[in-house]
Write a protein that holds these residues in place. Structure first.
Motif, PDB file in Angstrom:
ATOM      1  N   GLU A 114      74.308  48.704  11.622  1.00 64.11           N
ATOM      2  CA  GLU A 114      74.196  47.974  10.446  1.00 64.11           C
ATOM      3  C   GLU A 114      73.833  46.375  10.554  1.00 64.11           C
ATOM      4  OE1 GLU A 114      73.158  48.772   6.893  1.00 64.11           O
ATOM      5  OE2 GLU A 114      75.042  49.743   6.993  1.00 64.11           O
ATOM      6  N   GLY A 115      72.575  46.030  10.148  1.00 64.43           N
ATOM      7  CA  GLY A 115      72.461  44.693  10.281  1.00 64.43           C
ATOM      8  C   GLY A 115      71.880  44.348  11.949  1.00 64.43           C
ATOM      9  N   LYS A 116      71.707  45.206  12.602  1.00 66.96           N
ATOM     10  CA  LYS A 116      71.159  44.790  14.189  1.00 66.96           C
ATOM     11  C   LYS A 116      69.455  44.907  13.789  1.00 66.96           C
ATOM     12  CE  LYS A 116      74.593  46.899  17.050  1.00 66.96           C
ATOM     13  NZ  LYS A 116      75.138  45.728  17.648  1.00 66.96           N
ATOM     14  N   THR A 117      68.965  44.130  14.657  1.00 69.92           N
ATOM     15  CA  THR A 117      67.397  44.205  14.633  1.00 69.92           C
ATOM     16  C   THR A 117      66.788  45.595  14.784  1.00 69.92           C
ATOM     17  OG1 THR A 117      67.307  43.202  16.762  1.00 69.92           O
ATOM     18  CG2 THR A 117      67.270  41.704  14.918  1.00 69.92           C
ATOM     19  N   HIS A 118      65.807  45.639  14.359  1.00 69.39           N
ATOM     20  CA  HIS A 118      65.295  47.191  14.549  1.00 69.39           C
ATOM     21  C   HIS A 118      63.775  47.071  14.829  1.00 69.39           C
ATOM     22  CE1 HIS A 118      65.188  51.502  12.802  1.00 69.39           C
ATOM     23  NE2 HIS A 118      64.438  51.585  13.919  1.00 69.39           N
ATOM     24  N   PHE A 119      63.419  47.782  16.062  1.00 74.13           N
ATOM     25  CA  PHE A 119      61.934  47.826  16.186  1.00 74.13           C
ATOM     26  C   PHE A 119      61.482  49.169  16.021  1.00 74.13           C
ATOM     27  CE2 PHE A 119      58.635  47.782  19.756  1.00 74.13           C
ATOM     28  CZ  PHE A 119      57.501  47.647  18.892  1.00 74.13           C
ATOM     29  N   ASP A 120      60.768  49.463  15.072  1.00 76.22           N
ATOM     30  CA  ASP A 120      60.537  50.871  14.736  1.00 76.22           C
ATOM     31  C   ASP A 120      58.996  50.852  14.797  1.00 76.22           C
ATOM     32  OD1 ASP A 120      59.472  53.363  13.311  1.00 76.22           O
ATOM     33  OD2 ASP A 120      61.020  52.875  11.518  1.00 76.22           O
ATOM     34  N   LEU A 121      58.606  51.844  15.798  1.00 73.57           N
ATOM     35  CA  LEU A 121      57.401  52.052  16.457  1.00 73.57           C
ATOM     36  C   LEU A 121      56.155  52.578  15.654  1.00 73.57           C
ATOM     37  CD1 LEU A 121      58.692  53.066  19.891  1.00 73.57           C
ATOM     38  CD2 LEU A 121      57.007  51.105  19.554  1.00 73.57           C
TER      39      LEU A 121
END
Length: 228
Positions: A191-198
């Motif tokens: 929760e709240g972590k940065t997320h790189f969605d390809l």
């Protein structure tokens, strides 16, 4: 009538079709294999049962050397990415400090797509860099009572991660995992972590070039990876 039977037999041979008797015999053999445990995960895929207090699950761990070739690239190439390029591709300034060595790469396989608390991820795969290799942990639920043990194991992994990398994880995988963690009363560390969605980066760069921006087609057309 005889000619028709001959034609049917010939067609069956060409197409590799089974007769009713053959199908019945095969079905009987399948039942025997199931009853003998021949399709249990530990009989099919080498791994180990991870046990902690009253919980357990099945873990398949694979370590890939950093120079492993994957399509047109090696795993080491993945460590050369620059945060500013990742940020640009994702249109997200929070990814400007992206570091693949502190990221977890996540994917799930589920019991269905209906949504809600009834959908369970029976397999959660987590990849991450360790020293000079890339480790893939595939966490299997052999039955529903394995879920808590699996999620507790993942909780320890997720504590150490700065960033999440997925393909369509924002819309599917992470909301599902969040539901399963909450249902089992386990803290949800992503929760709240940065997320790189390809999936979004892929569509932004290649939707005009490729009609199909699915993961399999991106792998094939962009990265030179052919699944078998």
């Amino acid at each position: 009538m005889f000619d028709l039977q001959k034609k049917l037999a010939s067609l069956s041979n060409v197409q590799g079709l089974m007769t009713g008797a053959q199908w019945k015999n095969q079905a009987a053999e399948e039942i025997k294999t199931v009853q003998s445990g021949g399709y249990e995960i530990d009989a099919c895929v080498p791994g180990e049962v991870i046990t902690s207090e009253e919980d357990e699950f099945y873990l398949v761990r694979t370590d890939f050397p950093i120079d492993t070739q994957h399509g047109d690239l090696t795993l080491a190439d993945g460590l050369k990415v620059e945060g500013r390029h990742i940020s640009l591709s994702a249109n997200d300034e929070e990814l400007a400090d992206f570091d693949p060595r502190t990221a977890v790469f996540v994917d799930t396989e589920t019991t269905g797509l209906m949504g809600g608390t009834g959908t369970v991820a029976f397999l959660i795969g987590v990849g991450y860099f360790v020293d000079e290799f890339f480790r893939l942990d595939q966490c299997f639920m052999r039955d529903y009572d394995d879920e808590e043990g699996m999620l507790n194991y993942l909780d320890d992994l997720f504590k150490k991660a700065d960033t999440i990398v997925s393909f369509n994880g924002k819309s599917f995988d992470l909301p599902l995992m969040r539901t399963r963690f909450i249902t089992n009363r386990i803290p949800y560390r992503l929760e709240g972590k940065t997320h790189f969605d390809l999936v979004h980066a892929s569509r932004r760069f290649w939707k005009q070039r490729l009609r199909d921006c699915s993961l399999g087609n991106i792998e094939k057309e962009i990265m030179g990876i052919h699944r078998h």
